[in-house]
Structure formats: C-alpha cells, structure tokens
Design an enzyme around this catalytic site. Structure first.
Site, PDB file in Angstrom:
ATOM      1  N   MET A  94       0.857  -1.186   0.000  1.00  0.00           N
ATOM      2  CA  MET A  94       0.000   0.000   0.000  1.00  0.00           C
ATOM      3  C   MET A  94       0.893   1.237   0.000  1.00  0.00           C
ATOM      4  O   MET A  94       1.608   1.496   0.966  1.00  0.00           O
ATOM      5  CB  MET A  94      -0.899  -0.011   1.242  1.00  0.00           C
ATOM      6  CG  MET A  94      -1.713  -1.292   1.385  1.00  0.00           C
ATOM      7  SD  MET A  94      -2.299  -1.573   3.075  1.00  0.00           S
ATOM      8  CE  MET A  94      -3.479  -0.239   3.226  1.00  0.00           C
ATOM      9  N   LEU A 180       0.037   5.597   6.466  1.00  0.00           N
ATOM     10  CA  LEU A 180       1.056   5.807   5.432  1.00  0.00           C
ATOM     11  C   LEU A 180       1.483   4.489   4.791  1.00  0.00           C
ATOM     12  O   LEU A 180       0.835   3.475   4.952  1.00  0.00           O
ATOM     13  CB  LEU A 180       2.240   6.590   5.995  1.00  0.00           C
ATOM     14  CG  LEU A 180       1.894   8.003   6.503  1.00  0.00           C
ATOM     15  CD1 LEU A 180       3.130   8.686   7.041  1.00  0.00           C
ATOM     16  CD2 LEU A 180       1.240   8.848   5.439  1.00  0.00           C
ATOM     17  N   GLY A 181       2.585   4.514   4.005  1.00  0.00           N
ATOM     18  CA  GLY A 181       2.974   3.351   3.215  1.00  0.00           C
ATOM     19  C   GLY A 181       3.156   2.111   4.068  1.00  0.00           C
ATOM     20  O   GLY A 181       3.784   2.159   5.109  1.00  0.00           O
ATOM     21  N   SER A 182       2.621   0.983   3.644  1.00  0.00           N
ATOM     22  CA  SER A 182       2.623  -0.210   4.475  1.00  0.00           C
ATOM     23  C   SER A 182       2.274  -1.424   3.629  1.00  0.00           C
ATOM     24  O   SER A 182       2.235  -1.358   2.409  1.00  0.00           O
ATOM     25  CB  SER A 182       1.617  -0.042   5.618  1.00  0.00           C
ATOM     26  OG  SER A 182       0.391   0.439   5.112  1.00  0.00           O
ATOM     27  N   GLN A 183       2.002  -2.549   4.305  1.00  0.00           N
ATOM     28  CA  GLN A 183       1.687  -3.776   3.595  1.00  0.00           C
ATOM     29  C   GLN A 183       0.633  -4.557   4.368  1.00  0.00           C
ATOM     30  O   GLN A 183       0.650  -4.584   5.600  1.00  0.00           O
ATOM     31  CB  GLN A 183       2.957  -4.619   3.447  1.00  0.00           C
ATOM     32  CG  GLN A 183       2.801  -5.843   2.571  1.00  0.00           C
ATOM     33  CD  GLN A 183       4.068  -6.684   2.552  1.00  0.00           C
ATOM     34  OE1 GLN A 183       4.075  -7.799   3.036  1.00  0.00           O
ATOM     35  NE2 GLN A 183       5.150  -6.131   2.009  1.00  0.00           N
TER      36      GLN A 183
END
Length: 214
Positions: A94, A180-183
């Site tokens: 993401m 924020l950016g992640s998985q």
C-alpha cells in the site's frame, strides 16, 4: 531603503512558501485519511482483497507455518493449526497514495488476534513480512479460516484494528487502518485458488483474490 525593501520582499516570499507548504500538508492529510464507501462484492466461496494496493508477492507454505523473525531470532507464527493442509500468503503493498482502510476478506467470526513486535523496514522489501511489526487476525467461515496481517512499514508505524476475538464481521466490513505506506498480507487456505498475480492492482472489498476450489 533598497535593503529594507529587499528584506521585506524576501520575508513575503518565505511567508508564501510556508503557507503553500502548510496547505499542501493539510490537503495531503485529508486525502490520505479518506475512507470512501464501497460497493462490496458479496458472493459465496470467494475471498476479497482486504486492502487497496499492488500484489507484491504470492507464497505457499506446505504446512501452514509462516516463519517470522524478531530481534535476530526466527520463530513460527502460531497459526498453523488453522491451516493444516498449507496456505497461500498474498502480500499487498500500500503506497502513501492508496486508501489505507482494511476490510474483512470474508464474513465470519474473529477467532484469533495477535500483535507481533518487530523492527520497521520499508514495506516494499522482499520478506518484509518476516521482520516488521504486525497485527494478525484469523476469521472463521464454516470450515474455512482466512488470515489478515497488517504490517508496519518504514513510514507507517501504526496499525490499528477495530476488532476483538469473538466479533462477527461481514465481508467487506471496515476492520482497521494502517498509517502511510505499508503492507497487508492475506493468509488463504490451500483449498482456494488464488486469482490474482504479482504486480496486479487490487481494491479492498472489490477485488476477488481467491475462489474456493472444492
């Protein structure tokens, strides 16, 4: 006089720059925390994506034991009893531009929740699911178990869940958020066929990522 005018002009430029920067940050924050309604697909024998993003990897574990690492030590996640015949793990990256609300991939009862400590590494790195802090959720539907793993990234250091063990969730229901950016990883039982491929874009509550084979 010229020097005074120059200083005043420079001050005005800095004020404009500061105002534009603050407004941009506010707009990005509003954009990032957006939570749009979705027309959720609701069908039997399917598993939906729990997150918006790009499929980063698809792996298969024969015994359902996903290996993870903490503080340089390796250990096994305590979920193998739910996947005795093996499982697929689909990792969804993401980016900061994706909607970061997670949704339930199936309807069912939340039978297991665990928080796993770990380090913080960029979410796009290979095998990041082994080392990063995460929340693990197992949902039971009939005889099937499906897992959702929220994984913290280099920027995203907070994963939140709106669940507790014993809760019943509907397919596509909002269950949490990552900042924020992640998985997000999905644990899929071996009696399902994965219908997405690496590099494919998926959307929470709208993309079918697996179909029951039997």
């Amino acid at each position: 006089m010229k020097n005074a005018n120059g200083v005043k002009s420079m001050a005005n430029k800095y004020k404009k720059f500061f105002a534009v920067t603050v407004c941009s940050l506010l707009l990005f924050t509003v954009y990032f925390y957006r939570d749009p309604d979705r027309d959720v697909i609701k069908e039997d024998n399917i598993i939906l994506s729990p997150a918006d993003g790009t499929v980063e990897y698809i792996k298969f574990y024969e015994n359902g034991e996903a290996e993870v690492f903490k503080d340089g030590n390796s250990y096994i996640l305590n979920v193998s009893k739910y996947f005795p015949y093996g499982c697929y793990v689909v990792g969804i990256f993401m980016s900061p531009l994706d909607v970061h609300v997670n949704r339930a991939p199936i309807s069912g009862e939340v039978v297991y929740i665990e928080h796993v400590d770990g380090g913080y590494y960029p979410a796009f790195l290979k095998d990041v699911e082994k080392v990063n802090e995460r929340n693990i959720v197992i949902i039971k539907n009939g005889s099937d178990y499906v897992g959702v793993v929220q994984i913290a990234g280099f920027v995203a250091r907070r994963c939140s869940l709106n669940l507790k063990e014993g809760d019943y969730v509907e397919m596509g229901q909002r269950i949490g958020k990552i900042k924020l950016g992640s998985q997000t990883a999905v644990i899929i039982p071996s009696n399902y066929n994965v219908t997405v491929k690496e590099g494919e874009r998926v959307y929470a509550g709208q993309t079918i990522i697996a179909v029951r084979a039997n």
